[in-house]
Design a protein around this motif. Structure first.
Motif, PDB file in Angstrom:
ATOM      1  N   GLY A 180       0.808  -1.231   0.000  1.00  0.00           N
ATOM      2  CA  GLY A 180       0.000   0.000   0.000  1.00  0.00           C
ATOM      3  C   GLY A 180       0.829   1.263   0.000  1.00  0.00           C
ATOM      4  N   SER A 181       2.028   1.189   0.583  1.00  0.00           N
ATOM      5  CA  SER A 181       2.872   2.378   0.622  1.00  0.00           C
ATOM      6  C   SER A 181       4.295   1.966   0.985  1.00  0.00           C
ATOM      7  CB  SER A 181       2.356   3.398   1.651  1.00  0.00           C
ATOM      8  OG  SER A 181       2.390   2.831   2.952  1.00  0.00           O
ATOM      9  N   GLY A 201       5.600   3.251  -3.297  1.00  0.00           N
ATOM     10  CA  GLY A 201       4.148   3.466  -3.239  1.00  0.00           C
ATOM     11  C   GLY A 201       3.323   2.298  -3.754  1.00  0.00           C
ATOM     12  N   ASP A 202       2.033   2.327  -3.292  1.00  0.00           N
ATOM     13  CA  ASP A 202       1.036   1.351  -3.690  1.00  0.00           C
ATOM     14  C   ASP A 202       1.527  -0.099  -3.470  1.00  0.00           C
ATOM     15  OD1 ASP A 202      -0.666   3.433  -4.310  1.00  0.00           O
ATOM     16  OD2 ASP A 202       0.016   3.501  -6.414  1.00  0.00           O
ATOM     17  N   TYR A 203       1.251  -0.919  -4.495  1.00  0.00           N
ATOM     18  CA  TYR A 203       1.642  -2.340  -4.432  1.00  0.00           C
ATOM     19  C   TYR A 203       2.734  -2.659  -5.468  1.00  0.00           C
ATOM     20  CZ  TYR A 203      -2.431  -2.949  -1.466  1.00  0.00           C
ATOM     21  OH  TYR A 203      -3.349  -2.845  -0.434  1.00  0.00           O
ATOM     22  N   ASN A 204       3.570  -1.710  -5.667  1.00  0.00           N
ATOM     23  CA  ASN A 204       4.646  -1.881  -6.643  1.00  0.00           C
ATOM     24  C   ASN A 204       5.673  -2.926  -6.147  1.00  0.00           C
ATOM     25  OD1 ASN A 204       3.670  -0.011  -8.539  1.00  0.00           O
ATOM     26  ND2 ASN A 204       4.502   1.697  -7.345  1.00  0.00           N
TER      27      ASN A 204
END
Length: 219
Positions: A180-181, A201-204
């Motif tokens: 998520g971050s 960031g995110d689901y990278n």
């Protein structure tokens, strides 16, 4: 006319034994008047045994004296071969300890012709940065080769693992997915060669991989 004839021994009287005749001085036979000769005396058994025991004791005494002489000679020889107490110099020029010869002390220097054992290469996997836990948990990490896939744990902002290098492997990789971050980095290092990647960031996903080249190296 009466004639008188001389009387023969067998006609009226018994003939006398020559020893009984008067004037007989012939030699007497041993059995007729002299006592029989005495048999030779046998040696006493006690004297024979006594002489035998004395001989055995004398033999043991001689053996003991001979052994003592040999023992004394060996002691004298051992006393003569004492280690010199004077300090001598070792191969590197430093004085040896007292009572120890320079030849007896092993040298600390490695032999010039002794080959060094080459350390087997290893593969190092790393992940570091900021990766807060999300709804699905903490940072998801996988690492390994095309034939060996493993799971890793992100703790205190970092992860590190090591595997032995397999010459039959086609590649080595490490993958870390955010939840998520966050902001992370990852790397794979083989024999001094490092491959790096980054994710934020995110689901990278941070994905670093080292592949075997055509010439045998790792790209």
């Amino acid at each position: 006319m009466n004639q008188q004839y001389p009387q023969q021994p067998g006609w009226g009287q018994q003939p006398q034994h020559p020893q009984q005749q008067a004037g007989w001085s012939g030699p007497q036979q041993p059995g007729w008047g002299a006592p029989p000769p005495q048999p030779p005396k046998k040696p006493s058994t006690g004297k024979i045994l006594g002489f035998g025991c004395a001989g055995v004791v004398a033999l043991f005494v001689v053996i003991g004296i001979f052994a003592a002489a040999l023992g004394g000679g060996s002691d004298d020889s051992s006393k003569g071969s004492t280690v010199s107490s004077e300090p001598t110099a070792t191969d590197d020029g430093t004085p040896a300890e007292k009572g120890e010869s320079a030849e007896a002390k092993p040298s600390d220097k490695p032999k010039a012709d002794e080959p060094k054992k080459a350390a087997k290469p290893k593969v190092v996997f790393k992940v570091w940065g900021t990766a807060p836990a999300g709804a699905l948990g903490s940072l998801d990490i996988t690492y390994g080769s095309d034939s060996d896939n493993r799971k890793g744990t992100f703790k205190d902002g970092k992860f590190e693992a090591t595997l032995p290098l397999d010459d039959d492997a086609m590649y080595y990789t490490v993958m870390a997915q955010l939840q998520g971050s966050g902001d992370i980095n990852c790397s794979v290092t083989i024999d001094g060669e490092t491959k790096k990647a980054h994710a934020s960031g995110d689901y990278n996903i941070c994905h670093a991989q080292a592949s075997k080249g055509l010439l045998g190296g790792w790209d």
